[in-house]
Design an enzyme around this catalytic site. Structure first.
Site, mmCIF file in Angstrom:
data_model
loop_
_atom_site.group_PDB
_atom_site.id
_atom_site.type_symbol
_atom_site.label_atom_id
_atom_site.label_comp_id
_atom_site.label_asym_id
_atom_site.label_seq_id
_atom_site.Cartn_x
_atom_site.Cartn_y
_atom_site.Cartn_z
ATOM 1 N N HIS A 63 0.844 -1.190 0.000
ATOM 2 C CA HIS A 63 0.000 0.000 0.000
ATOM 3 C C HIS A 63 0.883 1.245 0.000
ATOM 4 C CE1 HIS A 63 0.928 -0.564 4.233
ATOM 5 N NE2 HIS A 63 0.418 0.609 4.542
ATOM 6 N N ASP A 67 6.147 4.224 4.899
ATOM 7 C CA ASP A 67 7.035 3.222 5.511
ATOM 8 C C ASP A 67 7.031 1.908 4.752
ATOM 9 O OD1 ASP A 67 4.340 3.165 6.530
ATOM 10 O OD2 ASP A 67 4.961 1.723 8.046
ATOM 11 N N HIS A 68 6.264 1.846 3.666
ATOM 12 C CA HIS A 68 6.237 0.637 2.835
ATOM 13 C C HIS A 68 6.725 0.884 1.406
ATOM 14 C CE1 HIS A 68 3.931 -1.903 5.718
ATOM 15 N NE2 HIS A 68 3.650 -0.698 6.182
ATOM 16 N N HIS A 271 6.098 -5.321 12.150
ATOM 17 C CA HIS A 271 5.509 -3.992 12.070
ATOM 18 C C HIS A 271 5.273 -3.441 13.482
ATOM 19 C CE1 HIS A 271 2.745 -0.721 10.727
ATOM 20 N NE2 HIS A 271 3.510 -0.776 9.643
#
Length: 304
Positions: A63, A67-68, A271
């Site tokens: 997504h 942070d991804h 996470h």
């Protein structure tokens, strides 16, 4: 058995810390390398993990939270400086395509390899990648923005040859492929040898499900049922369940509940919220529900 490994590059959440990097993993499957998520600092983690940049053939983005995915354009640029020539395939929600195109135009003009974008629909479970030994399908998740996980499944392989029996019956090597495909053998004196005597059953197919970020979904266990290894975000422990609900994340107990209900082989937790200096409480909470739970950490490698 061919390698099927998960290399943890980052297992922290959105707020940067000195302990954890942002989300990223590399899957090593039958000689192929795939990356899942690419948070800031991922290329440095690749260096630390001694993973060859050129072997990564595709990146799967869950997504469009930073942070991804903030590390992707930097990594693409570095690939170019290293002289990469093979295409890099990027699988991500469709909203990323114009952003990535603009970044490539501004920061990567003259790139000598192709970046091939594949739009995925986070709201449906479907196969988005397939080769001779593997399929990858999306797993719809529930987060503040469209988000999906990814399910990597090995295809069933051919049985192994029983070399002792081949030698015993003096079967030529030219017949190996036929025997793997189910053929028997007839000896010089007319004896029929069944295929079952000549082969050893194939290794059972392995599977890996990556689920981050998401709030607790009771029915998620049906989508990841019986996978060999499940990675499920566990941003909080149960004492912060209200925060998990507010920010559309999961607790360790909820992640373990999915694993238990899905009858998975192993659960990986990650996470982690920046509020935790020590994740042992998260691990203990998960193991109360699903004993075969493990904390991820940068530099660790897990076998699927």
């Amino acid at each position: 058995m061919e390698p099927f490994k998960i290399h943890i590059l980052g297992c922290g959440s959105a707020l940067p810390t000195l302990k954890h990097n942002a989300s990223s993993q590399v899957l090593e499957i039958r000689g192929k390398m795939f990356m899942i998520d690419c948070g800031e600092g991922t290329q440095l983690q690749l260096r630390r993990s001694h993973i060859h940049f050129t072997r990564i053939s595709a990146v799967f983005i869950s997504h469009l939270h930073g942070d991804h995915c903030f590390g992707l354009i930097g990594m693409i640029s570095t690939f170019g400086m290293l002289g990469r020539t093979q295409p890099l395939h990027v699988y991500a929600p469709k909203e990323m395509e114009p952003l990535l195109k603009l970044q490539l135009e501004i920061f990567c003009d003259g790139l000598e390899y192709d970046v091939v974008f594949h739009a995925v629909n986070p709201n449906e479970q479907s196969v988005i990648y397939e080769d001779r030994s593997l399929t990858v399908e999306t797993i719809p998740l529930e987060h503040r923005i469209p988000c999906c996980g990814y399910l990597f499944r090995e295809k069933e392989s051919l049985p192994h040859i029983n070399r002792e029996m081949l030698d015993f019956y003096d079967i030529p090597l030219s017949q190996v492929n036929n025997i793997k495909l189910g053929a028997g053998w007839k000896t010089a004196d007319g004896q029929e040898v069944a295929n079952s005597k000549l082969v050893i059953p194939a290794d059972p197919p392995r599977s890996y499900a990556y689920c981050s970020d998401t709030r607790f979904i009771p029915d998620l266990s049906k989508r990841v049922e019986n996978v060999s290894t499940l990675y499920h975000e566990s941003t909080y422990s149960s004492e912060n369940e209200n925060r998990a609900r507010m920010f559309w994340h999961s607790t360790a107990r909820q992640a373990a509940t999915v694993a238990k209900n899905a009858n998975v082989g192993k659960l990986l937790l990650g996470h982690f919220s920046a509020r935790y200096d020590d994740e042992s409480g998260i691990l203990n909470e998960a193991r109360q529900v699903f004993p075969n739970s493990f904390l991820t950490n940068e530099g660790l490698t897990f076998d699927v």
